[in-house]
Scaffold this active site. Structure first.
Site, PDB file in Angstrom:
ATOM      1  N   ARG A   2       7.037   0.173   1.904  1.00 27.97           N
ATOM      2  CA  ARG A   2       6.787  -0.905   2.859  1.00 27.97           C
ATOM      3  C   ARG A   2       5.792  -1.912   2.294  1.00 27.97           C
ATOM      4  O   ARG A   2       4.871  -1.506   1.574  1.00 27.97           O
ATOM      5  CB  ARG A   2       6.124  -0.343   4.128  1.00 27.97           C
ATOM      6  CG  ARG A   2       7.042   0.171   5.178  1.00 27.97           C
ATOM      7  CD  ARG A   2       6.299   1.166   6.055  1.00 27.97           C
ATOM      8  NE  ARG A   2       6.110   2.424   5.353  1.00 27.97           N
ATOM      9  CZ  ARG A   2       5.244   3.374   5.698  1.00 27.97           C
ATOM     10  NH1 ARG A   2       4.458   3.200   6.735  1.00 27.97           N
ATOM     11  NH2 ARG A   2       5.146   4.487   5.013  1.00 27.97           N
ATOM     12  N   LYS A  26      -3.044   4.743   7.019  1.00 25.58           N
ATOM     13  CA  LYS A  26      -3.258   5.106   8.429  1.00 25.58           C
ATOM     14  C   LYS A  26      -3.041   6.600   8.640  1.00 25.58           C
ATOM     15  O   LYS A  26      -2.117   7.169   8.059  1.00 25.58           O
ATOM     16  CB  LYS A  26      -2.258   4.363   9.317  1.00 25.58           C
ATOM     17  CG  LYS A  26      -2.475   2.878   9.399  1.00 25.58           C
ATOM     18  CD  LYS A  26      -1.556   2.276  10.458  1.00 25.58           C
ATOM     19  CE  LYS A  26      -1.682   0.776  10.487  1.00 25.58           C
ATOM     20  NZ  LYS A  26      -1.169   0.124   9.285  1.00 25.58           N
ATOM     21  N   ARG A  73      -8.552  -9.334  10.115  1.00 25.87           N
ATOM     22  CA  ARG A  73      -8.490 -10.281   8.991  1.00 25.87           C
ATOM     23  C   ARG A  73      -9.366 -11.500   9.280  1.00 25.87           C
ATOM     24  O   ARG A  73      -9.020 -12.624   8.948  1.00 25.87           O
ATOM     25  CB  ARG A  73      -7.042 -10.689   8.694  1.00 25.87           C
ATOM     26  CG  ARG A  73      -6.193  -9.518   8.295  1.00 25.87           C
ATOM     27  CD  ARG A  73      -4.982  -9.827   7.439  1.00 25.87           C
ATOM     28  NE  ARG A  73      -4.307  -8.570   7.149  1.00 25.87           N
ATOM     29  CZ  ARG A  73      -3.213  -8.129   7.772  1.00 25.87           C
ATOM     30  NH1 ARG A  73      -2.621  -8.884   8.673  1.00 25.87           N
ATOM     31  NH2 ARG A  73      -2.687  -6.952   7.479  1.00 25.87           N
ATOM     32  N   CYS A 121     -10.722  -9.633  15.075  1.00 25.80           N
ATOM     33  CA  CYS A 121      -9.595  -9.565  14.139  1.00 25.80           C
ATOM     34  C   CYS A 121      -9.934  -8.810  12.852  1.00 25.80           C
ATOM     35  O   CYS A 121     -10.984  -9.023  12.250  1.00 25.80           O
ATOM     36  CB  CYS A 121      -9.150 -10.978  13.786  1.00 25.80           C
ATOM     37  SG  CYS A 121      -7.772 -10.997  12.635  1.00 25.80           S
ATOM     38  N   ASP A 168      -7.255   3.551  10.400  1.00 26.92           N
ATOM     39  CA  ASP A 168      -6.891   3.066   9.066  1.00 26.92           C
ATOM     40  C   ASP A 168      -8.063   3.412   8.154  1.00 26.92           C
ATOM     41  O   ASP A 168      -9.194   2.953   8.387  1.00 26.92           O
ATOM     42  CB  ASP A 168      -6.663   1.539   9.102  1.00 26.92           C
ATOM     43  CG  ASP A 168      -5.492   1.130   8.243  1.00 26.92           C
ATOM     44  OD1 ASP A 168      -5.253   1.812   7.228  1.00 26.92           O
ATOM     45  OD2 ASP A 168      -4.834   0.125   8.571  1.00 26.92           O
ATOM     46  N   CYS A 200      -8.671 -14.070  17.662  1.00 28.58           N
ATOM     47  CA  CYS A 200      -9.310 -12.950  18.355  1.00 28.58           C
ATOM     48  C   CYS A 200     -10.623 -12.630  17.658  1.00 28.58           C
ATOM     49  O   CYS A 200     -10.668 -12.538  16.427  1.00 28.58           O
ATOM     50  CB  CYS A 200      -8.397 -11.730  18.321  1.00 28.58           C
ATOM     51  SG  CYS A 200      -6.718 -12.115  18.824  1.00 28.58           S
ATOM     52  N   ASP A 252     -11.161  -1.433  12.887  1.00 27.35           N
ATOM     53  CA  ASP A 252     -11.626  -1.341  11.498  1.00 27.35           C
ATOM     54  C   ASP A 252     -13.056  -1.861  11.405  1.00 27.35           C
ATOM     55  O   ASP A 252     -13.474  -2.700  12.201  1.00 27.35           O
ATOM     56  CB  ASP A 252     -10.704  -2.162  10.586  1.00 27.35           C
ATOM     57  CG  ASP A 252      -9.264  -1.671  10.679  1.00 27.35           C
ATOM     58  OD1 ASP A 252      -9.059  -0.452  10.600  1.00 27.35           O
ATOM     59  OD2 ASP A 252      -8.358  -2.513  10.862  1.00 27.35           O
ATOM     60  N   CYS A 280      -3.103 -18.703  13.931  1.00 28.80           N
ATOM     61  CA  CYS A 280      -2.829 -17.926  15.150  1.00 28.80           C
ATOM     62  C   CYS A 280      -2.971 -18.850  16.354  1.00 28.80           C
ATOM     63  O   CYS A 280      -3.665 -19.863  16.291  1.00 28.80           O
ATOM     64  CB  CYS A 280      -3.849 -16.795  15.316  1.00 28.80           C
ATOM     65  SG  CYS A 280      -3.957 -15.723  13.881  1.00 28.80           S
ATOM     66  N   ARG A 305       0.823  -1.205   0.000  1.00 28.28           N
ATOM     67  CA  ARG A 305       0.000   0.000   0.000  1.00 28.28           C
ATOM     68  C   ARG A 305       0.860   1.259   0.000  1.00 28.28           C
ATOM     69  O   ARG A 305       0.581   2.209  -0.718  1.00 28.28           O
ATOM     70  CB  ARG A 305      -0.919  -0.015   1.232  1.00 28.28           C
ATOM     71  CG  ARG A 305      -1.875   1.149   1.274  1.00 28.28           C
ATOM     72  CD  ARG A 305      -2.699   1.165   2.547  1.00 28.28           C
ATOM     73  NE  ARG A 305      -3.516  -0.021   2.690  1.00 28.28           N
ATOM     74  CZ  ARG A 305      -3.952  -0.474   3.871  1.00 28.28           C
ATOM     75  NH1 ARG A 305      -3.634   0.143   4.982  1.00 28.28           N
ATOM     76  NH2 ARG A 305      -4.700  -1.548   3.939  1.00 28.28           N
ATOM     77  N   TYR A 306       1.885   1.294   0.830  1.00 32.16           N
ATOM     78  CA  TYR A 306       2.796   2.445   0.867  1.00 32.16           C
ATOM     79  C   TYR A 306       3.979   2.129  -0.045  1.00 32.16           C
ATOM     80  O   TYR A 306       4.354   0.964  -0.211  1.00 32.16           O
ATOM     81  CB  TYR A 306       3.298   2.677   2.293  1.00 32.16           C
ATOM     82  CG  TYR A 306       2.197   2.880   3.309  1.00 32.16           C
ATOM     83  CD1 TYR A 306       1.560   4.103   3.430  1.00 32.16           C
ATOM     84  CD2 TYR A 306       1.788   1.836   4.124  1.00 32.16           C
ATOM     85  CE1 TYR A 306       0.547   4.284   4.359  1.00 32.16           C
ATOM     86  CE2 TYR A 306       0.773   2.001   5.055  1.00 32.16           C
ATOM     87  CZ  TYR A 306       0.157   3.232   5.168  1.00 32.16           C
ATOM     88  OH  TYR A 306      -0.848   3.406   6.079  1.00 32.16           O
TER      89      TYR A 306
HETATM   90  S1  SF4 Z   1      -5.636 -10.212  15.807  1.00 34.36           S
HETATM   91 FE1  SF4 Z   1      -6.120 -11.639  14.139  1.00 34.36          FE
HETATM   92  S2  SF4 Z   1      -4.155 -12.091  13.196  1.00 34.36           S
HETATM   93 FE2  SF4 Z   1      -3.718 -11.222  15.216  1.00 34.36          FE
HETATM   94  S3  SF4 Z   1      -3.555 -12.989  16.589  1.00 34.36           S
HETATM   95 FE3  SF4 Z   1      -5.652 -12.282  16.703  1.00 34.36          FE
HETATM   96  S4  SF4 Z   1      -6.742 -13.515  15.173  1.00 34.36           S
HETATM   97 FE4  SF4 Z   1      -4.569 -13.699  14.718  1.00 34.36          FE
END
Ligand code: SF4
Length: 351
Positions: free
Chosen positions: A102, A320, A120, A118, A313, A115, A276, A111, A98-99
Site C-alpha cells: 500500500r 499501525k 500533518r 492534524c 500509529d 484541523c 499522534d 483542506c 511504508r507497507y
Molecule cells: S485532519 Fe489534517 S489533512 Fe485532514 S482535513 Fe484536517 S487539516 Fe486537513
C-alpha cells in the site's frame, strides 16, 4: 471576490472563498482578542469555512476546539513535526510507502478546514499540488508490489473534479493497482463539496472506497446526511475515521452517539486513532487507558458493525497496531477465563 465572480463558481468554492483565515477576522467574528492568536496562525495556518463555522455553538465547544487556534499549540515541547517518519518513507515527493502493498498519495496540502490536531500540521496549507503526478505514477508503475493506493493529503476532494478524475484514471490504468481509497474530511467539514459531478467521478473509478473523517455528533447535519446518502446511493462504500481528542470526543456517551449515527447513515465506523505525538497538539492528547475504556463501553452496547478498531500509529514509522481491551483474564491448559463487556468473567473450555 465580487458578487458576480461568486455566482459563477460552485457553491462549495464560494463558501471556501469566504473562510476565516486571519486572527483579525476571528477576533471580529467572536469578539475575542487577536494578539495571542496571530503568532499561532503564523506557525500553523487557519482556515474555517462558513459552513463549519456555523456549527460552533459557543467558544470552547467540541467544534470550536477542532477549528479555532489555541495558544497552547505553541507550547508543546515534546511534540515532533513528523513522529511517524513519513518523510523518511517517501520514495518520491508526495508519496509514502511504508507497507509493502500500500502507498499513501498526498494529493494536495489544502483542506476545507485546517484541523488544529492534524497529524500533518507540518505541511497542510503550505504548498499547492502541482507537478508531482508524473513522478508518482512512474514510481507506482515500476513497483508491482503496490496493490492499493490511498489518496490523502490535505484533502483530495479539494482538487477540482477534472483534476481528480484524471488522477484516478491514471491510477486505474496501472494494472497491478487493484484498489483505490480516498480519505477525506470534506463530506463532514464542507458537505456542499459532494456534488453530482463529484459522485460521477468516484463512480467511474470503482472499486473505490471512501473513508470520511468525523469526530463529533455535532458535525452530523442535514447537509452531511444528504452528502452521505448520495455517496451511498451511488454505491461508494463508506467508512469513517475518528481521532480521539480531549474535550471533543473523549467520552463514551459521545463516541457511542457518533458511531450509532454514522451506522444509520450507512457509514461504517472503521478506525478510532490515538492522536499522534505531533508538535502543537499536546492539549488534545487522551490517555490510552481512556481510549480502551471507550472501546470497552462500545462493545456490547452497539452493533459489532459500529465498533471501530482503536489504532495507534507507532512512532518512528513502525506502522499501525490495534489496541484491544483485555478480554482474556487467565489462560489454563483446559480453559480460558474471559471477561465480557460488563466486566463479568466466564470459563471457556478448550476441550
Ligand atoms: S485532519 Fe489534517 S489533512 Fe485532514 S482535513 Fe484536517 S487539516 Fe486537513
Amino acid at each position: 471576490m465580487t458578487e458576480s465572480q461568486l455566482s459563477s463558481i460552485p457553491r462549495w468554492k464560494a463558501l471556501l472563498a469566504e473562510s476565516l483565515t486571519t486572527a483579525g477576522q476571528l477576533a471580529d467574528h467572536f469578539g475575542i482578542a487577536a494578539d495571542k492568536l496571530a503568532p499561532v496562525i503564523k506557525s500553523f495556518p487557519m482556515r474555517i469555512n462558513p459552513y463549519y463555522l456555523s456549527l460552533i455553538r459557543e467558544p470552547g465547544d467540541p467544534i470550536w476546539r477542532q477549528a479555532v487556534p489555541d495558544p497552547l499549540e505553541l507550547n508543546d515541547a515534546a511534540g515532533m513535526a513528523d513522529p511517524l517518519c513519513e518523510e523518511a518513507t517517501s520514495p518520491v515527493p508526495g508519496l509514502i510507502h511504508r507497507y509493502p502493498d500500500r502507498v499513501v498519495l498526498l494529493a494536495t496540502e489544502q483542506c476545507a478546514m485546517f484541523c488544529r490536531f492534524c497529524m500533518r500540521k507540518r505541511r497542510v496549507g503550505s504548498m499547492t499540488w502541482e507537478d508531482r503526478l508524473d513522478a508518482t505514477v512512474d514510481y507506482l508503475t515500476r513497483t508491482p508490489a503496490v496493490r492499493e493506493v490511498v489518496l490523502s493529503g490535505g484533502d483530495p476532494f479539494m482538487l477540482d473534479d477534472g483534476v481528480l478524475a484524471r488522477l484516478l484514471a491514471r491510477l486505474r490504468a496501472i494494472a497491478h493497482v487493484r484498489l483505490l481509497r480516498i480519505h477525506s474530511r470534506m463530506p463532514c467539514t464542507l458537505p456542499q463539496r459532494v456534488t453530482d459531478e463529484l459522485v460521477r467521478v468516484l463512480q467511474d473509478a470503482q472499486p473505490l472506497y471512501l473513508n470520511i473523517h468525523f469526530n463529533h455528533p455535532g458535525e452530523i447535519t442535514t447537509h452531511v446526511r444528504e452528502a452521505c446518502r448520495r455517496l451511498a446511493d451511488a454505491g461508494i462504500p463508506l467508512g469513517s475515521q475518528t481521532v480521539l481528542l480531549k474535550g471533543v470526543n473523549d467520552d463514551p456517551a459521545v463516541m457511542h452517539r457518533l458511531m450509532e449515527t454514522l451506522l444509520a447513515m450507512r457509514v461504517r465506523p472503521y478506525y478510532i486513532h490515538q492522536l499522534d505525538r505531533v508538535c502543537g497538539t499536546a492539549h488534545f492528547r487522551v490517555p490510552v487507558e481512556r481510549g480502551l475504556a471507550i472501546l470497552q463501553h462500545l462493545r456490547g452496547r452497539i452493533s459489532g458493525m459500529g465498533v471501530p478498531h482503536y489504532m495507534i500509529d507507532l512512532p518512528g514509522g513502525g506502522g499501525k497496531v490495534p489496541l484491544i481491551p483485555a478480554y482474556i483474564v487467565e489462560k489454563q491448559p483446559d480453559h480460558w477465563v474471559l471477561r465480557n463487556f460488563e466486566g463479568r468473567t466466564f470459563h471457556y473450555p478448550l476441550r
